[in-house]
Design a protein around this motif. Sequence first.
Motif, PDB file in Angstrom:
ATOM      1  N   THR A  37       0.656  -1.159   0.025  1.00 21.99           N
ATOM      2  CA  THR A  37      -0.084   0.102   0.050  1.00 21.99           C
ATOM      3  C   THR A  37       1.000   1.327  -0.010  1.00 21.99           C
ATOM      4  O   THR A  37       0.686   2.072  -0.770  1.00 21.99           O
ATOM      5  CB  THR A  37      -1.131   0.123   1.326  1.00 21.99           C
ATOM      6  OG1 THR A  37      -1.860  -1.188   1.048  1.00 21.99           O
ATOM      7  CG2 THR A  37      -1.817   1.312   1.180  1.00 21.99           C
ATOM      8  N   TRP A  38       1.852   1.215   0.778  1.00 15.15           N
ATOM      9  CA  TRP A  38       2.597   2.509   0.906  1.00 15.15           C
ATOM     10  C   TRP A  38       3.563   2.626  -0.588  1.00 15.15           C
ATOM     11  O   TRP A  38       3.597   3.631  -0.976  1.00 15.15           O
ATOM     12  CB  TRP A  38       3.765   2.350   2.106  1.00 15.15           C
ATOM     13  CG  TRP A  38       4.778   3.470   2.009  1.00 15.15           C
ATOM     14  CD1 TRP A  38       4.473   4.645   2.605  1.00 15.15           C
ATOM     15  CD2 TRP A  38       6.091   3.578   1.611  1.00 15.15           C
ATOM     16  NE1 TRP A  38       5.644   5.503   2.417  1.00 15.15           N
ATOM     17  CE2 TRP A  38       6.626   4.884   1.755  1.00 15.15           C
ATOM     18  CE3 TRP A  38       6.955   2.699   0.596  1.00 15.15           C
ATOM     19  CZ2 TRP A  38       7.956   5.061   1.070  1.00 15.15           C
ATOM     20  CZ3 TRP A  38       8.109   3.110   0.228  1.00 15.15           C
ATOM     21  CH2 TRP A  38       8.701   4.099   0.494  1.00 15.15           C
ATOM     22  N   LEU A  39       4.075   1.478  -1.269  1.00 10.72           N
ATOM     23  CA  LEU A  39       4.555   1.650  -2.470  1.00 10.72           C
ATOM     24  C   LEU A  39       3.482   2.194  -3.495  1.00 10.72           C
ATOM     25  O   LEU A  39       3.980   3.060  -4.348  1.00 10.72           O
ATOM     26  CB  LEU A  39       4.966   0.324  -2.911  1.00 10.72           C
ATOM     27  CG  LEU A  39       6.167  -0.440  -2.182  1.00 10.72           C
ATOM     28  CD1 LEU A  39       6.364  -1.917  -2.660  1.00 10.72           C
ATOM     29  CD2 LEU A  39       7.720   0.572  -2.438  1.00 10.72           C
ATOM     30  N   ARG A  40       2.276   1.728  -3.427  1.00  4.86           N
ATOM     31  CA  ARG A  40       1.321   2.260  -4.589  1.00  4.86           C
ATOM     32  C   ARG A  40       0.919   3.604  -4.173  1.00  4.86           C
ATOM     33  O   ARG A  40       0.587   4.484  -4.977  1.00  4.86           O
ATOM     34  CB  ARG A  40       0.272   1.166  -4.512  1.00  4.86           C
ATOM     35  CG  ARG A  40      -0.727   1.587  -5.559  1.00  4.86           C
ATOM     36  CD  ARG A  40      -1.752   0.319  -5.640  1.00  4.86           C
ATOM     37  NE  ARG A  40      -2.428   0.098  -4.435  1.00  4.86           N
ATOM     38  CZ  ARG A  40      -2.124  -1.077  -3.549  1.00  4.86           C
ATOM     39  NH1 ARG A  40      -1.306  -1.926  -3.959  1.00  4.86           N
ATOM     40  NH2 ARG A  40      -2.675  -1.254  -2.291  1.00  4.86           N
ATOM     41  N   GLU A  41       0.689   3.954  -2.839  1.00 10.63           N
ATOM     42  CA  GLU A  41      -0.279   4.986  -2.489  1.00 10.63           C
ATOM     43  C   GLU A  41       0.760   6.254  -2.148  1.00 10.63           C
ATOM     44  O   GLU A  41       0.221   7.517  -2.330  1.00 10.63           O
ATOM     45  CB  GLU A  41      -1.137   4.820  -1.540  1.00 10.63           C
ATOM     46  CG  GLU A  41      -2.505   3.848  -2.053  1.00 10.63           C
ATOM     47  CD  GLU A  41      -3.428   3.607  -0.908  1.00 10.63           C
ATOM     48  OE1 GLU A  41      -3.552   4.392   0.080  1.00 10.63           O
ATOM     49  OE2 GLU A  41      -4.185   2.591  -1.063  1.00 10.63           O
ATOM     50  N   GLN A  42       1.945   6.172  -1.828  1.00 12.81           N
ATOM     51  CA  GLN A  42       2.900   7.272  -1.329  1.00 12.81           C
ATOM     52  C   GLN A  42       4.227   7.108  -2.582  1.00 12.81           C
ATOM     53  O   GLN A  42       4.528   8.287  -3.240  1.00 12.81           O
ATOM     54  CB  GLN A  42       3.135   7.194  -0.089  1.00 12.81           C
ATOM     55  CG  GLN A  42       4.129   8.223   0.318  1.00 12.81           C
ATOM     56  CD  GLN A  42       3.961   8.916   1.694  1.00 12.81           C
ATOM     57  OE1 GLN A  42       3.575   8.189   2.749  1.00 12.81           O
ATOM     58  NE2 GLN A  42       4.372  10.062   1.962  1.00 12.81           N
ATOM     59  N   TRP A  43       4.739   6.110  -2.349  1.00 11.21           N
ATOM     60  CA  TRP A  43       6.111   6.297  -3.181  1.00 11.21           C
ATOM     61  C   TRP A  43       6.063   6.201  -4.446  1.00 11.21           C
ATOM     62  O   TRP A  43       6.506   7.184  -4.992  1.00 11.21           O
ATOM     63  CB  TRP A  43       6.870   4.806  -2.843  1.00 11.21           C
ATOM     64  CG  TRP A  43       8.413   4.813  -3.305  1.00 11.21           C
ATOM     65  CD1 TRP A  43       9.094   5.924  -2.883  1.00 11.21           C
ATOM     66  CD2 TRP A  43       8.750   3.821  -4.194  1.00 11.21           C
ATOM     67  NE1 TRP A  43      10.459   5.385  -3.588  1.00 11.21           N
ATOM     68  CE2 TRP A  43      10.170   4.316  -4.523  1.00 11.21           C
ATOM     69  CE3 TRP A  43       8.244   2.986  -4.832  1.00 11.21           C
ATOM     70  CZ2 TRP A  43      11.174   3.499  -5.277  1.00 11.21           C
ATOM     71  CZ3 TRP A  43       9.256   2.159  -5.833  1.00 11.21           C
ATOM     72  CH2 TRP A  43      10.658   2.452  -6.071  1.00 11.21           C
TER      73      TRP A  43
END
Length: 278
Positions: free
Chosen positions: A68-74
Amino acid sequence: MESQQPHQQYRPRWRIADLDFSRIDLQRVRHDENTFYLVTCASFVESGSDLYTHNLIDFFHDNEEVATWLREQWEVEELQHGAALRAYVGHVWPEFDWQQAYDSFLAEYAGYCKVELLEPTKALEMAARCVVETGTATYYRALSRSVQEPVLQELAARISNDEVNHYKHFYQYFRQYRRREGIGRSRVLGTLSRRTLEMRNEDADCAIRHALKFRDPARAGDVAYLRELSARMSATVRTNLTPDMTLKMILRPLELPPKVQSWVQYPIRQLMHYVFLR
């Protein structure tokens, strides 16, 4: 590994609208060819970041928090970096056909973003990401320090800060996976050393070739000029980097005792000198 924050809402730390491109001091940057290539090449690589982001999301699909972090922020922030850099190029060098040059770059660059190029374990891939984020943070910090144009200074500083924040996330995830996998320091050191050597890699060479192809077609096939151009860009980074901070970021995943760290610093520093001086 279960998600710790499955419903966290991510948002970029800044937006392109925060930048006032009307404030660009064209006299300070318009005729600076070195800065043109530094900014344009960075815009290409950042704009293509979704290619390798998708590989990482697939690799970490069993960890909801990481994926989720990779997709939605990074990924969101990396693509924003590309869009902001492209906007800057468009304001300063409007005659440059960015889209056509980028399409040419992407056709080659896509071949470099292969899932088989990821590290063999999740912990080692997170260590590799720490090195990559160290390199990008160093690049943009050096770019911000090298130029006199205030909008580019601000933009590069914002991106550098984002990359440091990304590093912190990758390091946090590295520690989780290292405990789970029981990866030893020797394997981590091997990954850190190899990835440090790859900081100036085929991605950058590819970007330079395609930027030159559309900026100065008559010199596109001049290998000697390409080397000269690459050397000038490297010199800009080398003379404006902060080596102590870069070294600290690279060594951090080893989690060494102070005495051992002081012993390891010398060979890693020599490796950094090789990377930035060659």
